[in-house]
Design a protein around this motif. Sequence first.
Motif, PDB file in Angstrom:
ATOM      1  N   ALA A  53       0.839  -1.207   0.000  1.00  9.78           N
ATOM      2  CA  ALA A  53       0.000   0.000   0.000  1.00  9.78           C
ATOM      3  C   ALA A  53       0.870   1.252   0.000  1.00  9.78           C
ATOM      4  CB  ALA A  53      -0.932  -0.001   1.212  1.00  9.78           C
ATOM      5  N   ALA A  54       1.996   1.200   0.703  1.00 13.99           N
ATOM      6  CA  ALA A  54       2.867   2.370   0.815  1.00 13.99           C
ATOM      7  C   ALA A  54       3.532   2.729  -0.510  1.00 13.99           C
ATOM      8  CB  ALA A  54       3.933   2.115   1.884  1.00 13.99           C
ATOM      9  N   TYR A  55       4.035   1.737  -1.255  1.00 13.78           N
ATOM     10  CA  TYR A  55       4.784   2.075  -2.478  1.00 13.78           C
ATOM     11  C   TYR A  55       4.008   1.822  -3.760  1.00 13.78           C
ATOM     12  CZ  TYR A  55       5.916  -2.877  -3.242  1.00 13.78           C
ATOM     13  OH  TYR A  55       5.841  -4.232  -3.465  1.00 13.78           O
ATOM     14  N   TRP A  56       2.889   1.085  -3.691  1.00  9.74           N
ATOM     15  CA  TRP A  56       2.146   0.724  -4.895  1.00  9.74           C
ATOM     16  C   TRP A  56       0.799   1.423  -4.975  1.00  9.74           C
ATOM     17  CZ3 TRP A  56       3.035  -4.952  -6.576  1.00  9.74           C
ATOM     18  CH2 TRP A  56       2.650  -5.144  -7.908  1.00  9.74           C
ATOM     19  N   GLY A  57       0.298   1.857  -3.819  1.00 12.37           N
ATOM     20  CA  GLY A  57      -1.022   2.474  -3.806  1.00 12.37           C
ATOM     21  C   GLY A  57      -2.149   1.449  -3.801  1.00 12.37           C
ATOM     22  N   HIS A  58      -1.817   0.188  -3.703  1.00 12.66           N
ATOM     23  CA  HIS A  58      -2.763  -0.925  -3.592  1.00 12.66           C
ATOM     24  C   HIS A  58      -2.215  -1.896  -2.557  1.00 12.66           C
ATOM     25  CE1 HIS A  58      -4.159   0.492  -7.519  1.00 12.66           C
ATOM     26  NE2 HIS A  58      -5.233  -0.258  -7.355  1.00 12.66           N
ATOM     27  N   ARG A  59      -3.114  -2.600  -1.913  1.00 13.53           N
ATOM     28  CA  ARG A  59      -2.714  -3.649  -0.973  1.00 13.53           C
ATOM     29  C   ARG A  59      -2.719  -4.982  -1.723  1.00 13.53           C
ATOM     30  NH1 ARG A  59      -3.195  -2.817   4.379  1.00 13.53           N
ATOM     31  NH2 ARG A  59      -3.947  -4.935   4.716  1.00 13.53           N
ATOM     32  N   ASN A  60      -1.597  -5.663  -1.731  1.00  9.48           N
ATOM     33  CA  ASN A  60      -1.556  -7.013  -2.293  1.00  9.48           C
ATOM     34  C   ASN A  60      -1.894  -7.973  -1.163  1.00  9.48           C
ATOM     35  OD1 ASN A  60      -0.885  -6.074  -4.791  1.00  9.48           O
ATOM     36  ND2 ASN A  60       1.290  -6.498  -4.601  1.00  9.48           N
ATOM     37  N   GLU A  61      -3.098  -8.545  -1.220  1.00 13.01           N
ATOM     38  CA  GLU A  61      -3.616  -9.341  -0.114  1.00 13.01           C
ATOM     39  C   GLU A  61      -3.671 -10.815  -0.477  1.00 13.01           C
ATOM     40  OE1 GLU A  61      -7.377  -7.541   0.902  1.00 13.01           O
ATOM     41  OE2 GLU A  61      -6.400  -5.771   1.751  1.00 13.01           O
ATOM     42  N   SER A  62      -3.030 -11.635   0.360  1.00 13.80           N
ATOM     43  CA  SER A  62      -3.031 -13.092   0.199  1.00 13.80           C
ATOM     44  C   SER A  62      -2.292 -13.701   1.377  1.00 13.80           C
ATOM     45  CB  SER A  62      -2.319 -13.489  -1.103  1.00 13.80           C
ATOM     46  OG  SER A  62      -2.309 -14.891  -1.271  1.00 13.80           O
ATOM     47  N   ASP A  63      -2.376 -15.019   1.499  1.00 12.53           N
ATOM     48  CA  ASP A  63      -1.504 -15.708   2.455  1.00 12.53           C
ATOM     49  C   ASP A  63      -0.241 -16.203   1.744  1.00 12.53           C
ATOM     50  OD1 ASP A  63      -2.215 -18.020   1.042  1.00 12.53           O
ATOM     51  OD2 ASP A  63      -3.463 -18.822   2.651  1.00 12.53           O
ATOM     52  N   TRP A  64      -0.181 -16.018   0.416  1.00 14.69           N
ATOM     53  CA  TRP A  64       0.973 -16.292  -0.437  1.00 14.69           C
ATOM     54  C   TRP A  64       1.402 -17.752  -0.435  1.00 14.69           C
ATOM     55  CZ3 TRP A  64       0.954 -12.690  -3.735  1.00 14.69           C
ATOM     56  CH2 TRP A  64       0.548 -11.402  -3.363  1.00 14.69           C
ATOM     57  N   ARG A  65       0.448 -18.643  -0.231  1.00 15.87           N
ATOM     58  CA  ARG A  65       0.717 -20.078  -0.368  1.00 15.87           C
ATOM     59  C   ARG A  65       0.284 -20.518  -1.760  1.00 15.87           C
ATOM     60  NH1 ARG A  65      -1.875 -21.591   5.291  1.00 15.87           N
ATOM     61  NH2 ARG A  65      -3.668 -21.237   3.956  1.00 15.87           N
ATOM     62  N   PRO A  66       0.995 -21.482  -2.351  1.00  9.22           N
ATOM     63  CA  PRO A  66       0.603 -21.970  -3.685  1.00  9.22           C
ATOM     64  C   PRO A  66      -0.866 -22.385  -3.719  1.00  9.22           C
ATOM     65  CG  PRO A  66       2.759 -22.818  -3.115  1.00  9.22           C
ATOM     66  CD  PRO A  66       2.222 -22.137  -1.873  1.00  9.22           C
ATOM     67  N   GLY A  67      -1.565 -21.917  -4.735  1.00  7.77           N
ATOM     68  CA  GLY A  67      -2.983 -22.205  -4.899  1.00  7.77           C
ATOM     69  C   GLY A  67      -3.896 -21.149  -4.311  1.00  7.77           C
TER      70      GLY A  67
END
Length: 175
Positions: A53-67
């Motif tokens: 959110a700080a550098y992109w202006g969007h929140r990349n939301e996930s638990d970042w596990r495959p699938g």
Amino acid sequence: MDKFERPRLSALGALKRRAEEAVTDKPSFVYVTYIASTPEKVWEALTDADLTAAYWGHRNESDWRPGSRWAHVRTDGSGVEDVVGRVVESKPPTRLVATWAAPAEEDREDRHSRVTFEIQPYEDIVRLTVVHEDLNDEGERSQVGAGWPAVLSNLKSLLETGRTLPQEPWLVPSP
């Protein structure tokens, strides 16, 4: 054929075959930057919703596990997702691969592109390589070609100085 030429020609032939196999009919984009940071901090900057959110202006939301599903969510409180996808591969802190699609095309895998983040340490720096492939057309390639350098410049500034750039780099007009 000279015996000294055979190994060189064999290597060139193998290289040509690999290049031809890698060619697809869909455009791609590659961007490489070097950051005075650690792989762990770069990984965190790519996967932590507050940092994105700080550098992109969007929140990349996930638990970042495959699938797992991930979403690029606006920070204005609207909850609007501008990009969605699935985590294909997650190897902290060196490699992250995810699909990338417009929310309206989330169920159309033929319209998904793919983003790979390679984080390679070298002494006190990191080489971050972003490969955005399987783009749908040259128009999409042009968009990511303008977007990735702006986003990654802001990420680099944040990690190296503790501050993002003074203006949103993606708003700079093209010549």
